[in-house]
Design a protein around this motif. Sequence first.
Motif, short mmCIF file in Angstrom:
data_model
loop_
_atom_site.label_atom_id
_atom_site.label_comp_id
_atom_site.label_asym_id
_atom_site.label_seq_id
_atom_site.Cartn_x
_atom_site.Cartn_y
_atom_site.Cartn_z
N GLY A 15 0.80 -1.08 0.11
CA GLY A 15 -0.24 -0.20 0.11
C GLY A 15 0.90 1.22 0.01
N GLY A 16 0.36 2.46 0.04
CA GLY A 16 0.66 3.53 0.20
C GLY A 16 1.84 3.83 1.36
N THR A 17 1.27 3.36 2.45
CA THR A 17 1.83 3.60 3.91
C THR A 17 2.56 2.42 4.35
OG1 THR A 17 0.24 5.03 4.34
CG2 THR A 17 1.56 4.20 6.09
N ASN A 18 2.04 1.26 4.25
CA ASN A 18 2.76 -0.36 4.72
C ASN A 18 2.89 -1.13 3.67
OD1 ASN A 18 2.93 0.60 7.71
ND2 ASN A 18 0.60 0.75 7.48
N ALA A 19 3.60 -2.10 3.64
CA ALA A 19 3.73 -3.15 2.83
C ALA A 19 4.12 -4.41 3.85
CB ALA A 19 4.90 -3.04 1.91
N ARG A 20 3.30 -5.51 3.39
CA ARG A 20 3.17 -6.62 3.91
C ARG A 20 3.75 -7.83 3.23
NH1 ARG A 20 -2.43 -8.37 5.83
NH2 ARG A 20 -2.91 -8.01 3.77
N PHE A 21 4.78 -8.71 3.57
CA PHE A 21 5.51 -9.94 2.87
C PHE A 21 5.10 -11.11 3.57
CE2 PHE A 21 7.38 -5.78 1.81
CZ PHE A 21 7.67 -5.86 0.49
N ALA A 22 5.18 -12.06 2.82
CA ALA A 22 5.32 -13.54 3.23
C ALA A 22 5.82 -14.53 2.27
CB ALA A 22 3.75 -14.16 3.71
N ILE A 23 6.16 -15.56 2.79
CA ILE A 23 6.85 -16.55 1.83
C ILE A 23 5.97 -17.69 1.77
CG2 ILE A 23 8.62 -18.07 1.34
CD1 ILE A 23 9.67 -15.24 1.21
N SER A 24 5.45 -18.18 0.66
CA SER A 24 4.56 -19.35 0.41
C SER A 24 5.70 -20.65 0.15
CB SER A 24 3.47 -19.19 -0.65
OG SER A 24 2.94 -20.30 -0.87
N ARG A 25 5.10 -21.69 0.43
CA ARG A 25 5.91 -22.84 0.23
C ARG A 25 4.89 -24.18 0.18
NH1 ARG A 25 11.84 -25.44 2.22
NH2 ARG A 25 11.68 -27.36 1.37
N GLY A 26 4.67 -24.56 -1.07
CA GLY A 26 3.55 -25.55 -1.25
C GLY A 26 2.17 -24.99 -0.70
N PRO A 31 4.79 -16.52 8.46
CA PRO A 31 4.54 -15.29 8.89
C PRO A 31 4.45 -14.23 8.09
CG PRO A 31 6.57 -15.94 9.75
CD PRO A 31 6.10 -17.14 8.90
N ILE A 32 3.72 -13.11 8.24
CA ILE A 32 3.86 -11.91 7.50
C ILE A 32 4.73 -10.86 8.23
CG2 ILE A 32 2.45 -9.89 6.79
CD1 ILE A 32 -0.09 -11.89 6.77
N ASP A 33 5.52 -10.23 7.38
CA ASP A 33 6.78 -9.23 7.57
C ASP A 33 5.98 -7.91 7.38
OD1 ASP A 33 8.79 -10.79 8.83
OD2 ASP A 33 9.36 -11.38 6.68
N TYR A 34 5.93 -7.22 8.25
CA TYR A 34 5.45 -5.66 8.16
C TYR A 34 6.30 -4.63 7.88
CZ TYR A 34 0.75 -7.39 9.45
OH TYR A 34 -0.46 -8.33 9.79
N VAL A 35 6.62 -4.00 6.76
CA VAL A 35 7.49 -3.03 6.46
C VAL A 35 6.58 -1.47 6.25
CG1 VAL A 35 9.09 -2.14 4.77
CG2 VAL A 35 9.08 -4.48 5.50
N LYS A 36 7.30 -0.41 6.68
CA LYS A 36 6.77 0.97 6.51
C LYS A 36 7.49 1.54 5.14
CE LYS A 36 5.39 2.51 10.99
NZ LYS A 36 3.92 2.55 10.61
N VAL A 37 6.66 1.67 4.29
CA VAL A 37 7.02 2.09 3.02
C VAL A 37 8.17 3.23 3.30
CG1 VAL A 37 6.38 3.53 0.66
CG2 VAL A 37 5.08 1.37 1.79
N ALA A 38 7.85 4.09 4.08
CA ALA A 38 8.66 5.39 4.20
C ALA A 38 10.41 4.88 4.62
CB ALA A 38 8.12 6.31 5.23
N ASP A 39 10.31 3.80 5.19
CA ASP A 39 11.65 3.29 5.82
C ASP A 39 12.51 2.81 4.65
OD1 ASP A 39 10.95 3.63 8.18
OD2 ASP A 39 10.37 1.69 8.82
N PHE A 40 12.11 2.68 3.57
CA PHE A 40 13.09 2.37 2.25
C PHE A 40 12.75 3.15 1.05
CE2 PHE A 40 12.33 -1.58 4.73
CZ PHE A 40 13.38 -1.75 5.01
N PRO A 41 13.82 3.85 0.37
CA PRO A 41 13.58 4.53 -0.79
C PRO A 41 12.89 3.80 -1.93
CG PRO A 41 15.80 4.06 -0.54
CD PRO A 41 15.33 3.59 0.66
#
Length: 323
Positions: A15-26, A31-41
């Motif tokens: 999204g514009g403020t937050n991003a969520r990441f997860a790894i799928s296997r089979g 678990p979901i990793d939460y990242v603030k978009v503003a923390d990364f260029p």
Amino acid sequence: MSIGRTEQILLADIGGTNARFAISRGDQSGPIDYVKVADFPTVREAIADVLARRSGAELPQRAVLAVAGPVTNNRCVMTNSPWVIDGNELQPALGFDSVHVLNDFEVVAWSLPALQPADLVPLGGQDGLPGEPLLVVGPGTGFGVSCLVQRHGARLAVVTEAGHATLPAENEREERVIASLRRRFGHVSIERGALSGSGLQSLYEALAEIDGAEVQHRDAASITKAALDGSCPISQATLEMFCAILGSVAGNLAVTFGARGGVYIAGGIVPRFPQFLAASAFRARFEAKGRFQDYLRSIPTRLVTKPDASFVGLKMFADHNPD
């Protein structure tokens, strides 16, 4: 590449403020990793950081990314952040075999066949017809619409800009509201005039104007709260009109797409008041299509309450698009 149970796929909801990441296997997702978009260029640096924190674990071979914005040629320029998500650039830069970039509502459409009864609140209708189109509409920051079509074993999610179609009126009071909004905006779209956070506020202000009521300034969240606790009659009337218009628009879109598999309501607004929606004119207005009322009466409407439905959709897309 054929899908095997050991293949790993990076799934992301950006999204514009937050991003969520997860790894799928089979069949399993981590678990979901939460990242603030503003923390990364850039999104590339955010993904690299998420993968680096996996402490030497095997890296995913593919990535499927949902983004809150229009996607053209596997690329999205984010509206509310400096990120540009370009799958064709990310693939070689991060060593993926493939990267798919999808609109966020396209991803919600992909999730629909996998949602379970516990993920949904029924809002009337019968059982959907197997194999027929599934439609999802969602008031939130904007108004999202997507339709999942299945033919001959293949699935396609149709992405639309239906939120920018003209807002319809079903009675004289709604005509007066739209006339008020037209004086303010010119063209009154579904999204801007009613079915979004800003649209809910527009409805509230227009109703106050035509009723000659003195009301305090409220945003969408406070309008909803005042409607639900009964402290503001104009707020309550606003939410009632919002639900009625949502029913009319959902019915219009159901006949447009032939969505006899079912119509689903998603987005960030409506899950806050499922009981109010169920008791409103939503379903009656959904079915109120004259000679086509019987057609609409058989179509089920359901509210999506699963908070991570996007990850279900990302996985469904990845399973049906293995390359």
